[in-house]
Design an enzyme around this catalytic site. Sequence first.
Site, mmCIF file in Angstrom:
data_model
loop_
_atom_site.group_PDB
_atom_site.id
_atom_site.type_symbol
_atom_site.label_atom_id
_atom_site.label_comp_id
_atom_site.label_asym_id
_atom_site.label_seq_id
_atom_site.Cartn_x
_atom_site.Cartn_y
_atom_site.Cartn_z
ATOM 1 N N GLU A 209 0.840 -1.321 0.072
ATOM 2 C CA GLU A 209 0.092 -0.112 -0.017
ATOM 3 C C GLU A 209 0.875 1.298 0.042
ATOM 4 O O GLU A 209 1.995 1.398 0.623
ATOM 5 C CB GLU A 209 -1.070 -0.082 1.237
ATOM 6 C CG GLU A 209 -1.709 -1.059 1.260
ATOM 7 C CD GLU A 209 -2.484 -1.311 2.932
ATOM 8 O OE1 GLU A 209 -3.091 -2.228 2.963
ATOM 9 O OE2 GLU A 209 -2.330 -0.403 3.552
ATOM 10 N N LYS A 211 2.348 4.491 1.271
ATOM 11 C CA LYS A 211 2.600 5.053 2.477
ATOM 12 C C LYS A 211 2.518 6.762 2.244
ATOM 13 O O LYS A 211 3.539 7.419 1.668
ATOM 14 C CB LYS A 211 3.992 4.869 3.305
ATOM 15 C CG LYS A 211 4.258 5.359 4.366
ATOM 16 C CD LYS A 211 5.463 5.003 5.038
ATOM 17 C CE LYS A 211 5.809 5.332 6.549
ATOM 18 N NZ LYS A 211 5.128 6.714 6.608
ATOM 19 N N ARG A 216 -1.001 10.551 10.551
ATOM 20 C CA ARG A 216 -1.859 9.345 10.998
ATOM 21 C C ARG A 216 -3.104 9.515 11.823
ATOM 22 O O ARG A 216 -3.046 10.679 12.713
ATOM 23 C CB ARG A 216 -0.993 8.562 11.879
ATOM 24 C CG ARG A 216 -1.805 6.904 12.386
ATOM 25 C CD ARG A 216 -1.183 5.961 11.401
ATOM 26 N NE ARG A 216 -1.408 4.691 11.649
ATOM 27 C CZ ARG A 216 -1.099 3.665 12.301
ATOM 28 N NH1 ARG A 216 0.390 3.876 12.631
ATOM 29 N NH2 ARG A 216 -1.224 2.456 12.492
ATOM 30 N N ARG A 231 -2.034 10.028 16.275
ATOM 31 C CA ARG A 231 -1.244 8.694 16.734
ATOM 32 C C ARG A 231 -0.919 8.568 17.975
ATOM 33 O O ARG A 231 -0.587 7.450 18.607
ATOM 34 C CB ARG A 231 -0.028 8.552 15.626
ATOM 35 C CG ARG A 231 1.034 9.594 15.818
ATOM 36 C CD ARG A 231 2.361 9.379 14.880
ATOM 37 N NE ARG A 231 2.960 7.984 15.370
ATOM 38 C CZ ARG A 231 2.931 7.111 14.240
ATOM 39 N NH1 ARG A 231 2.392 7.535 13.128
ATOM 40 N NH2 ARG A 231 3.515 6.043 14.489
ATOM 41 N N GLU A 260 -4.745 7.895 7.219
ATOM 42 C CA GLU A 260 -4.197 9.036 7.351
ATOM 43 C C GLU A 260 -4.874 10.182 6.616
ATOM 44 O O GLU A 260 -6.028 10.111 6.017
ATOM 45 C CB GLU A 260 -2.837 8.941 6.232
ATOM 46 C CG GLU A 260 -1.773 7.735 6.785
ATOM 47 C CD GLU A 260 -0.650 8.459 7.138
ATOM 48 O OE1 GLU A 260 -0.285 9.688 7.129
ATOM 49 O OE2 GLU A 260 0.287 7.596 7.485
ATOM 50 N N PHE A 295 -6.813 2.754 5.725
ATOM 51 C CA PHE A 295 -6.093 1.492 5.389
ATOM 52 C C PHE A 295 -6.405 0.447 6.386
ATOM 53 O O PHE A 295 -5.893 -0.835 6.066
ATOM 54 C CB PHE A 295 -4.565 1.806 5.300
ATOM 55 C CG PHE A 295 -3.752 2.258 6.562
ATOM 56 C CD1 PHE A 295 -3.889 1.462 7.831
ATOM 57 C CD2 PHE A 295 -3.577 3.585 6.531
ATOM 58 C CE1 PHE A 295 -3.160 2.271 8.829
ATOM 59 C CE2 PHE A 295 -2.756 4.330 7.660
ATOM 60 C CZ PHE A 295 -2.733 3.295 8.862
ATOM 61 N N ARG A 366 5.318 -3.308 17.156
ATOM 62 C CA ARG A 366 6.041 -3.124 15.984
ATOM 63 C C ARG A 366 6.647 -4.493 15.650
ATOM 64 O O ARG A 366 7.792 -5.085 16.248
ATOM 65 C CB ARG A 366 7.158 -2.104 15.954
ATOM 66 C CG ARG A 366 8.194 -1.786 14.780
ATOM 67 C CD ARG A 366 9.241 -0.926 15.047
ATOM 68 N NE ARG A 366 8.970 0.381 15.625
ATOM 69 C CZ ARG A 366 8.418 1.402 15.276
ATOM 70 N NH1 ARG A 366 8.181 1.546 13.779
ATOM 71 N NH2 ARG A 366 8.188 2.461 16.034
ATOM 72 N N LYS A 372 7.552 -0.881 6.543
ATOM 73 C CA LYS A 372 7.604 0.126 5.445
ATOM 74 C C LYS A 372 8.779 0.369 4.883
ATOM 75 O O LYS A 372 9.798 -0.171 5.168
ATOM 76 C CB LYS A 372 7.313 1.443 6.492
ATOM 77 C CG LYS A 372 8.470 1.902 7.537
ATOM 78 C CD LYS A 372 7.980 2.930 8.350
ATOM 79 C CE LYS A 372 9.002 3.106 9.549
ATOM 80 N NZ LYS A 372 8.658 4.090 10.385
#
Length: 507
Positions: A209, A211, A216, A231, A260, A295, A366, A372
């Site tokens: 996708e 970025k 965010r 975020r 976003e 997303f 994470r 990313k």
Amino acid sequence: MLLDELALTADTVASTRSRLAKVDALAELLRRLEPDEIAPAVGFLVGKPRQGRVGVGWRGVAAATGEPATEAELTVDELDTVLDRLAAASGAGSSGERSRELRELIGRATTREQGFIGRVLLGEVGTGALEGVVTDAIARAADRPVDLVRRAAMLSGDLGETARLALTGAEAELAAVGLEVGRPVLPMLAATASSAAAALETTGEASVEFKLDGARIQVHRSGDDVRVFTRNLADVTHRLPEVVEVVRGLPVHDVILDGETLSLDEDGAPRPFQETMSRFGAETARESVLHPWFFDVLHVDGRDLLDEPLSTRLVELERIAPGHRIPGEVTADPDVAERVSRDALSAGQEGVVVKAIGSPYAAGRRGSSWIKVKPVLTYDLVVLACEWGSGRRTGWLSNLHLGALDPIGEFGKPGAFVMVGKTFKGLTDELLRWQTERFPQIETRRTEHTVWVEPSIVVEIAIDGVQRSSRYPGGIALRFARVKRYRDDKSAAEADTIQTLRGLLRG
């Protein structure tokens, strides 16, 4: 508990590299807190007081800092109470009221407490007590399963309240913490890779996708009530009426969306990130409009989707918000992934995120399910000055002032260097030692906090780009700068130019 005990523990944690030692020190402190002190103390330790930003900057802290107290007497509760008052101050005279409150507070603090209070107010605690370490310490202190504590923190979005619940409540209460529409959760985070193809090797079949170069957002809707969070889980609903309007128009009653928002130019291309953030942070109406793109979907009409695979969540997202989906393709083909990456960059976006199609939504984590991929730009810049470090870096020259060459004198004298930013990221202990030994040898002047040097040392800096800035004479500032290495093979005359860096600006 005395605030000095918190400050001392913060210093202890900052001075050790051992994660186990950090957890032990923090757990021992947490066990000694009174129930009402737990949430505020945890907020102070991670540099996120429960009041958020209270309208005090570094100038205010500096102006309020004077002769320290000789004996520790401030408590955790007293600092929390003062922050409440600072946050509540508004209207005519509020600036003076904040100054008075701050002078009184800092005047009662010892040297160590003054430093700690300043770092709390500025969000620069720098203790090394990252939220993951504090989460582990909470589990240790409360004798609760760390996964249970971690999930409660993720779904509540409140580490301090999670700590209070873990330390004072039953294990079943922690287990009962779940997803609630209207209460933001910590966002899922992404690891990094050098290319889309490399990321695909880790994830297998994935959704590749765009970025977006935006901000965010997490959007919650219950009926006509829509709330938008950053975020960092700050409520910014009042700033984004256009996002509220879009989400109210979706064919759902209850929903939680992740995405976003960004500002677009007349051709539909993204405006510079700084313009989006300026509009994003505005308290009053602005001409530019922010467009939402989503997303992921975490909940829809009574059904939690956190533990569902991404493939299922994308089907739901396409059903409810087809016109606001972030562009991307599901593929296991590295050539397709690289093509999507090129398309994203051509469209002016940052890169791509490669997401394992079977992965659940791991709030606040994470891992390797999301990766990313952004192009890394490197430039050779010149060190103009260096600031003394704090916390674990006390006694070392740390934060670099970076300059670009101006060969034509567009921003001053031809051949001079124009400051474009600062960074302490990427510096190893070896480099810190080297800087601390080398820079005083070429020193031109100094203040209490900064050593200025001859502009002769070239350092390779990785950046994510540049943004417009009135802070520096060249009109730009580096984005996410970090040190790669020093370039002994290059002279300052071979450094990259301010004109080259300005060429990175879009529009």
